[in-house]
Write an enzyme that holds these catalytic residues in place. Structure first.
Site, PDB file in Angstrom:
ATOM      1  N   VAL A 298       0.816  -1.224   0.096  1.00 25.35           N
ATOM      2  CA  VAL A 298       0.013  -0.166   0.078  1.00 25.35           C
ATOM      3  C   VAL A 298       1.006   1.224  -0.018  1.00 25.35           C
ATOM      4  O   VAL A 298       0.598   2.370   0.276  1.00 25.35           O
ATOM      5  CB  VAL A 298      -0.964  -0.073   1.107  1.00 25.35           C
ATOM      6  CG1 VAL A 298      -1.994  -0.963   1.203  1.00 25.35           C
ATOM      7  CG2 VAL A 298      -0.195  -0.265   2.518  1.00 25.35           C
ATOM      8  N   ALA A 299       2.119   1.159  -0.536  1.00 26.74           N
ATOM      9  CA  ALA A 299       3.354   2.356  -0.490  1.00 26.74           C
ATOM     10  C   ALA A 299       3.260   2.806  -1.763  1.00 26.74           C
ATOM     11  O   ALA A 299       2.653   3.597  -2.374  1.00 26.74           O
ATOM     12  CB  ALA A 299       4.475   1.798   0.414  1.00 26.74           C
ATOM     13  N   ARG A 300       4.266   2.489  -2.389  1.00 27.83           N
ATOM     14  CA  ARG A 300       4.580   2.654  -4.052  1.00 27.83           C
ATOM     15  C   ARG A 300       4.958   1.419  -4.761  1.00 27.83           C
ATOM     16  O   ARG A 300       5.783   0.585  -4.242  1.00 27.83           O
ATOM     17  CB  ARG A 300       5.788   3.992  -3.981  1.00 27.83           C
ATOM     18  CG  ARG A 300       5.019   5.095  -3.440  1.00 27.83           C
ATOM     19  CD  ARG A 300       4.259   5.806  -4.436  1.00 27.83           C
ATOM     20  NE  ARG A 300       3.695   7.184  -4.069  1.00 27.83           N
ATOM     21  CZ  ARG A 300       2.820   7.546  -3.171  1.00 27.83           C
ATOM     22  NH1 ARG A 300       2.002   6.522  -2.649  1.00 27.83           N
ATOM     23  NH2 ARG A 300       2.715   8.556  -2.985  1.00 27.83           N
ATOM     24  N   ASP A 324      -2.159  -2.182  -4.236  1.00 29.15           N
ATOM     25  CA  ASP A 324      -2.803  -1.037  -4.485  1.00 29.15           C
ATOM     26  C   ASP A 324      -2.103  -0.097  -5.398  1.00 29.15           C
ATOM     27  O   ASP A 324      -2.384   1.015  -5.724  1.00 29.15           O
ATOM     28  CB  ASP A 324      -3.164  -0.377  -3.408  1.00 29.15           C
ATOM     29  CG  ASP A 324      -4.304   0.949  -3.404  1.00 29.15           C
ATOM     30  OD1 ASP A 324      -5.091   0.553  -4.332  1.00 29.15           O
ATOM     31  OD2 ASP A 324      -3.960   1.772  -2.577  1.00 29.15           O
ATOM     32  N   GLU A 329       2.397   3.420 -12.499  1.00 30.09           N
ATOM     33  CA  GLU A 329       0.891   3.518 -12.405  1.00 30.09           C
ATOM     34  C   GLU A 329       0.436   4.767 -12.797  1.00 30.09           C
ATOM     35  O   GLU A 329      -0.941   4.923 -13.283  1.00 30.09           O
ATOM     36  CB  GLU A 329       0.489   3.392 -10.824  1.00 30.09           C
ATOM     37  CG  GLU A 329       0.737   4.440 -10.029  1.00 30.09           C
ATOM     38  CD  GLU A 329       0.374   4.229  -8.344  1.00 30.09           C
ATOM     39  OE1 GLU A 329      -1.029   4.225  -8.183  1.00 30.09           O
ATOM     40  OE2 GLU A 329       1.059   4.045  -7.531  1.00 30.09           O
ATOM     41  N   HIS A 349      -4.954   2.266  -6.766  1.00 24.74           N
ATOM     42  CA  HIS A 349      -4.566   3.384  -5.813  1.00 24.74           C
ATOM     43  C   HIS A 349      -5.691   3.997  -4.949  1.00 24.74           C
ATOM     44  O   HIS A 349      -5.738   5.114  -4.838  1.00 24.74           O
ATOM     45  CB  HIS A 349      -3.651   4.589  -6.325  1.00 24.74           C
ATOM     46  CG  HIS A 349      -2.550   4.956  -5.241  1.00 24.74           C
ATOM     47  ND1 HIS A 349      -1.493   5.263  -5.589  1.00 24.74           N
ATOM     48  CD2 HIS A 349      -2.721   5.203  -4.126  1.00 24.74           C
ATOM     49  CE1 HIS A 349      -0.720   5.796  -4.772  1.00 24.74           C
ATOM     50  NE2 HIS A 349      -1.602   5.830  -3.691  1.00 24.74           N
TER      51      HIS A 349
END
Length: 388
Positions: A298-300, A324, A329, A349
């Protein structure tokens, strides 16, 4: 300063962190130059509510806030990848005013309240700009454009984002694979049940490793502990304070990650994307992970080497992966190898979204604005060399 070529995917930390200011950059660049001002012009590039507008102007009589949310949408369409424009702008959003109108807004701004996307030539068009506040918690989406590494002081909303919503998403990803729900999705598509493929887990007693036990990571750890998992985690530097945060059995430094991975059934990536964490999860780290484990990011996306991830999945080393975020992205869809894999769940995201807005970015901004006017240190100042 020339902005990076955002049409081409950036590969590797050396290609991403192009601006390398001197170590004392943060100390040398002060937002208080040329003060005092009779009027402080604040420009919001994001739409804000009337209540938030009033809160900001109530900080001090010197504050004059201009809400330019939506004004730059046409520019974003022209300067950002089409994929980004489609994803982040309303279909009919074309901006407002003329180029000269928008240039005037930027030229008069002492402070800018922004987010994503933003004008890539912001620094060049805002000669009076002394402080930029980033409403999101992370700083890495500012890598594009001429603001990164500039003389402008930049702050973020780190620690005040929708941390609980993100943590709930991380737990949902864990449960998705722990209970074999990915198998249910495959069965539904095939129109036939395969009960033996589910192999559900009991989470109680298993171990979760939170990589980046900061604001979001602490929430992930707390929720995991509530489900009965033993929670361990890492931070850039091992904390010296005691007691441990709620739910955590141990928190180590960055160097403890390799010690934690072999004993972790679940790994949740919640850290900042920096030169130190770029492709942190490479072939060696996936090999070190406990076989049959679950990975959540859930970071990058750039924290994970996607070639190494695809290889680990091909070897059946992982039970499942919930992402995510993914590499590139803002320019393109996910890697087809990952998106087509039934053991990979990818969302665009959206982990911070919920039916309740608990984002504290305006709170941070107002607190910092008071400090700014009082010539006190600001909270969450980005260190260009560190990356957040």
């Amino acid at each position: 300063m020339t902005p990076p070529d955002f049409h081409m995917p950036l590969r590797g930390a050396s290609a991403i962190w192009r601006h390398e200011p001197a170590p004392d950059t943060v100390q040398r660049h002060s937002p208080y130059r040329n003060l005092p001002l009779q009027t402080l012009n604040i420009l919001s590039l994001q739409r804000i509510t009337p209540a938030d507008h009033a809160r900001i102007e109530a900080v001090d009589p010197a504050v004059r806030l201009t809400d330019a949310g939506g004004w730059f949408d046409g520019e974003y369409r022209e300067t950002w990848p089409a994929f980004s424009a489609t994803r982040y702008l309303a279909p009919d959003a074309m901006g407002r005013g003329s180029r000269s109108d928008r240039d005037k807004l930027l030229a008069e701004a002492d402070i800018v309240l922004g987010g994503f996307p933003f004008p890539l030539d912001l620094r060049a068009r805002a000669p009076r700009l002394r402080w930029f506040h980033q409403r999101p918690a992370g700083a890495s989406n500012l890598l594009r454009g001429d603001l990164w590494g500039s003389d402008v002081v930049v702050t973020t909303s780190r620690g005040s984002a929708n941390g609980l919503a993100i943590a709930e998403f991380a737990v949902a990803g864990i449960l998705h694979f722990a209970k074999g729900l990915h198998c249910a999705v495959a069965d539904q598509r095939a129109g036939a049940f395969t009960p033996r493929t589910y192999r559900p887990w009991l989470l109680e007693g298993k171990t979760a490793c939170v990589v980046g036990a900061g604001g979001i990571g602490l929430e992930v750890g707390r929720l995991c502990a509530a489900l009965g998992l033993r929670v361990i985690g890492t931070r850039r530097h091992a904390p010296s304070e005691r007691p441990l945060p709620p739910g955590f059995a141990e928190i180590g430094g960055a160097g403890d990650l390799d010690r934690f991975l072999p004993e972790s059934d679940v790994v949740a990536i919640c850290c900042q994307w920096t030169p130190e964490t770029n492709r942190l999860f490479n072939h060696a780290r996936f090999a070190a992970m406990k076989p049959g484990g679950v990975l959540v990011n859930v970071a990058r996306g750039e924290i994970v080497d996607e070639d190494a991830l695809a290889d680990a999945l091909a070897r059946d080393h992982l039970r499942g992966v919930a992402l995510d975020v993914y590499v590139g992205e803002f320019e393109r869809p996910p890697d087809p190898r990952l998106w087509a894999d039934p053991k990979v769940l990818i969302t665009p995201h959206v982990s911070a979204a919920s039916d309740q807005d608990r984002h504290g970015g305006i709170d941070v901004f107002c607190d910092n604005l008071r400090a700014y006017l009082d010539k006190q240190p600001l909270r969450n100042v980005v260190d260009w060399a560190r990356g957040y």
